[in-house]
Each structure stands twice: as structure tokens, then as C-alpha cells.
Write an enzyme that holds these catalytic residues in place. Structure first.
Site, mmCIF file in Angstrom:
data_model
loop_
_atom_site.group_PDB
_atom_site.id
_atom_site.type_symbol
_atom_site.label_atom_id
_atom_site.label_comp_id
_atom_site.label_asym_id
_atom_site.label_seq_id
_atom_site.Cartn_x
_atom_site.Cartn_y
_atom_site.Cartn_z
ATOM 1 N N GLU A 280 0.831 -1.222 0.000
ATOM 2 C CA GLU A 280 0.000 0.000 0.000
ATOM 3 C C GLU A 280 0.859 1.262 0.000
ATOM 4 O O GLU A 280 0.582 2.225 0.727
ATOM 5 C CB GLU A 280 -0.920 0.018 1.225
ATOM 6 C CG GLU A 280 -1.781 -1.227 1.393
ATOM 7 C CD GLU A 280 -2.760 -1.155 2.571
ATOM 8 O OE1 GLU A 280 -2.983 -0.066 3.123
ATOM 9 O OE2 GLU A 280 -3.301 -2.221 2.920
ATOM 10 N N ASP A 282 2.410 4.706 -0.156
ATOM 11 C CA ASP A 282 2.209 6.121 -0.473
ATOM 12 C C ASP A 282 3.019 6.940 0.532
ATOM 13 O O ASP A 282 3.386 6.440 1.597
ATOM 14 C CB ASP A 282 0.729 6.548 -0.550
ATOM 15 C CG ASP A 282 -0.092 6.315 0.702
ATOM 16 O OD1 ASP A 282 0.485 6.105 1.786
ATOM 17 O OD2 ASP A 282 -1.334 6.343 0.597
HETATM 18 O O1 9MR Z 1 -7.949 3.877 1.092
HETATM 19 C C1 9MR Z 1 -8.991 3.362 1.892
HETATM 20 C C2 9MR Z 1 -10.018 4.440 2.153
HETATM 21 O O2 9MR Z 1 -10.687 4.813 0.961
HETATM 22 C C3 9MR Z 1 -11.012 3.977 3.208
HETATM 23 O O3 9MR Z 1 -11.878 5.044 3.551
HETATM 24 C C4 9MR Z 1 -10.249 3.483 4.431
HETATM 25 C C5 9MR Z 1 -11.197 3.016 5.509
HETATM 26 O O4 9MR Z 1 -10.510 2.604 6.647
HETATM 27 O O5 9MR Z 1 -9.388 2.445 4.074
HETATM 28 C C6 9MR Z 1 -8.396 2.871 3.201
HETATM 29 O O6 9MR Z 1 -7.476 1.826 2.915
HETATM 30 C C7 9MR Z 1 -6.769 1.312 4.031
HETATM 31 C C8 9MR Z 1 -6.485 -0.149 3.745
HETATM 32 O O7 9MR Z 1 -7.671 -0.828 3.441
HETATM 33 C C9 9MR Z 1 -5.756 -0.800 4.891
HETATM 34 N N1 9MR Z 1 -4.560 -0.077 5.261
HETATM 35 C C10 9MR Z 1 -4.713 1.374 5.455
HETATM 36 C C11 9MR Z 1 -5.400 1.992 4.234
HETATM 37 C C12 9MR Z 1 -5.481 3.507 4.393
HETATM 38 O O8 9MR Z 1 -6.282 3.853 5.475
#
Ligand code: 9MR
Length: 366
Positions: A280, A282
Site C-alpha cells: 500500500e 504512499d
Molecule cells: O484507502 C482506503 C479508504 O478509501 C477507506 O476510507 C479506508 C477506511 O478505513 O481504508 C483505506 O485503505 C486502508 C487499507 O484498506 C488498509 N490499510 C490502510 C489503508 C489507508 O487507510
């Protein structure tokens, strides 16, 4: 190329790149900083996905399904630049079973079809997490037996639905606190720590060919959390629990130093016979953006990617979205943003060029 060769090559080449990045970041005017990151044109002509394949590495992105549906340039980049995809939200439990027993696979199926059309692999994300659970589950006040049965059915149902179509599953996500203790989630509270082994066993039964990962953030370097995770997976392997990989999320911030010991950390997992992946990536920036911050961001992406390239069984590197136009960061970190490798107009940033250069160096030899 054999991956051990890939690692040896990248070790030297990326170290040189890193030194030059530091030099520029320390002394640069905005003009020459931008010049430094311009890739050679032959590299610029190749996508990250294509360069990655030559280094035996999938380069992926998280995909935002609303952007995919409504934004043609976004769709074109998602299709063309990457060799794997992860659904950013649509495979999460609240999305797939919004009411108990009522499943909605439509959005997730759309992404799987998109990947197939574009020759991409899919990372399934995520089966067991404390967040984005459906309300019926959070508010259900279930007994331990009921909850275990609910989790079993969820994992079996979802993995079976996508059987044969998912390359790697994030089976368990974010099970630890930063101090290395286990997160006090609904799963730990009601089922005890054994829920992790159960989840892997159930997922493996449903799709024996999928690679099963445990995934977390703040585990890039050697620290209490990554050590706790290492101890857990070592124990699971000893017990023949089917855990195949460790996902290192890679959510960084230019305000904090990049995890320069990432290769040392990843090697610990490699030594256990596990695959690894950056899942993931960034790197957020306190606004406003300037060239020094963009160079620091490029260096952080470079450190993450180099960690992966130096690790023999690091199989993929996924960015958590590829354009600053769509990102979870500004909504969660006030005053921060611009965390991705392309800007809001899909133009390459220094981070993109650093990744491209790293991959070209890794691919071009051996
Ligand atoms: O990028 C995702 C965002 O759109 C959602 O609102 C969020 C909800 O918790 O989750 C984000 O993705 C997460 C991922 O599923 C797990 N690791 C952390 C990421 C960033 O929060």
C-alpha cells in the site's frame, strides 16, 4: 534473471541512486532538483508494470472503483501502467455483505473482470480486519461461537466466490499495535489469538492455490511491531498454518525518516521461507508541496522499492492509488496530501521517475 542476481545488482545501483538523491536534496535549487529526476527517454517510454516484469516483480495499484467508472484518463492509467491491482474498498466486509446473509459482489467482480481484460493479477483485500465491518456485525453482540461461525462463513464464502481469480489474499489485516501487542479487535476479544491461524486455514481450504498474506503498517523497518509479527509468522509456520506471505503496507510521511533498514527487516521474513510484498505504498506531504518535499518523497518510494528489489522473494510492489487526484490521505491527515506518484493531472512526479529508474536498473542486467 534469478532473483538473487536482481538483488545484488540493485544493491549497488540503488545505493548509487540514493546517494545522488541525497546530494541533490541537500543542495538543490528547485530547477536542478527537477532536472535530476528526469528519466532517460527509453525508460520513460516503458510502464512501471513492463519494467517490473523484467525484474520479476509485479507493480500494482489500489483501484478506486468510482474513479474507474467515471474518469477515462484514470482508467487508462490503471489499465496500462500496472501489472496487478488491489480493490481499495470493494472487497471489504461492509461492501460485500452489507446486510447479514445478503451478498453484493458486483463492484468486486467488476474489478476482477477489469484485471482479466488487462492481463493483471489481483490482490484480494481484505478478509479479517477490525475496520470497515458491516454495522450488523459491529452491533450484533454475538457469542464467541456465533462469531467464529460468522467469520468462518465469511472467509469460506468470499474466497470461494473468487476462487482461482485471486493471486494473493490479505487474509488478516492490521492485527498488531505499534508496541507489538495484539490489537484489541472484536476478533481478539471474542475469539482469542487463535483467530489468525483459523482464518488462514479456512482461506486455504477454500482456495488452495491462492497465496495467503498477513498485512500491516509501520512494519517497514525492524521495530517492536515487525518483530512481533515475525515471531507470530515463525510460530504459524512451525505449526504448518498455511501463511505464505507478509504484506508491508508502506504508508510513509516525508516528515519522518524513510525506513532505511527495510531490506534487513524483509530478509527476516524471507529467511522463514515467506514471500513478501509492499502492498500500500504512499508517501504523504505536509502541504504546500515544493521540490524539496517532492525529492524527499521520491527518496522514500525509492527506499521502499529498493527494499523489495533486494529481497529475493518480494513478489510485488503496490502503490495505494497512483494519482493525487484520488487519495485517502487528505481526509485522514489534516493539512497533508500529494502522497502519490502522479500529480492530479496524471503527470509523473519525481517519485514515479525514481521508481522507473530503480526498475530499469534492476531489469536491465543478468
Ligand atoms: O484507502 C482506503 C479508504 O478509501 C477507506 O476510507 C479506508 C477506511 O478505513 O481504508 C483505506 O485503505 C486502508 C487499507 O484498506 C488498509 N490499510 C490502510 C489503508 C489507508 O487507510
Amino acid at each position: 534473471m534469478h532473483k538473487a542476481n536482481r538483488a545484488a545488482v540493485v544493491g549497488t545501483a540503488a545505493a548509487a541512486l540514493l546517494v545522488s538523491t541525497f546530494t541533490v536534496a541537500a543542495s538543490a535549487t528547485p530547477e536542478n532538483a527537477a532536472q535530476h529526476t528526469k528519466p532517460k527517454s527509453d525508460v520513460a517510454a516503458k510502464t512501471l508494470g513492463a519494467l517490473g516484469k523484467r525484474a520479476d516483480l509485479r507493480i500494482g495499484t489500489a483501484v478506486d472503483m468510482s474513479a474507474l467508472a467515471s474518469d477515462a484518463p484514470y482508467r487508462a492509467k490503471a489499465a496500462g501502467e500496472f501489472s496487478s491491482v488491489t480493490p481499495e474498498n470493494v472487497m471489504k466486509w461492509e461492501a460485500v455483505e452489507p446486510r447479514r446473509g445478503t451478498y453484493d459482489w458486483a463492484a468486486a467482480d467488476k474489478l476482477v473482470d477489469f484485471a482479466e481484460e488487462n492481463g493483471q493479477l489481483v490482490r484480494g483485500h481484505t478478509l479479517v480486519w477490525h475496520s470497515q465491518l458491516p454495522a450488523w456485525l459491529n452491533n450484533g453482540d454475538f457469542t464467541a461461537d456465533e462469531l467464529r461461525d460468522i467469520l468462518h462463513r465469511h472467509i469460506t464464502g468470499q474466497v470461494t466466490h473468487f476462487k482461482g481469480k485471486i493471486w494473493q489474499w490479505d487474509v488478516v489485516n492490521e492485527a498488531f499495535n505499534d508496541d507489538g501487542t495484539m490489537r484489541n479487535s472484536i476478533w481478539l476479544q471474542k475469539l482469542g489469538p487463535g483467530y489468525i491461524a483459523d482464518a488462514f486455514r479456512w482461506a486455504h481450504q477454500a482456495d488452495p492455490k491462492a497465496k495467503l498474506f498477513i498485512n500491516d503498517y509501520n512494519i517497514e523497518g525492524v521495530n517492536a511491531k515487525s518483530t512481533a509479527l515475525h515471531n507470530l509468522v515463525a510460530q504459524l509456520r512451525k505449526e504448518h498454518v498455511p501463511v505464505h506471505g507478509v504484506g508491508i503496507q508502506g504508508h510513509l510521511d516525508v516528515q519522518y525518516s524513510a525506513p532505511h533498514d527495510i531490506a534487513t527487516n524483509m530478509k527476516r521474513f524471507d529467511d522463514l521461507g515467506l514471500e513478501t510484498a509492499i502492498t500500500e505504498a504512499d508517501v504523504r506531504i505536509p502541504m504546500p508541496v515544493d521540490n524539496t518535499k517532492l525529492e524527499a518523497q521520491a527518496e522514500a518510494y525509492d527506499v521502499l522499492l529498493r527494499g523489495c528489489l533486494l529481497t529475493e522473494h518480494c513478489t510485488d510492489f503496490t502503490v495505494w492509488g497512483f494519482t493525487d487526484k484520488y487519495s485517502w490521505v487528505p481526509g485522514v491527515f489534516k493539512g497533508e496530501g500529494a502522497a502519490n506518484i502522479l500529480d492530479e493531472n496524471f503527470e509523473a512526479k519525481a517519485a514515479y521517475n525514481a521508481m522507473s529508474a530503480d526498475l530499469a536498473l534492476a531489469a536491465g542486467r543478468g
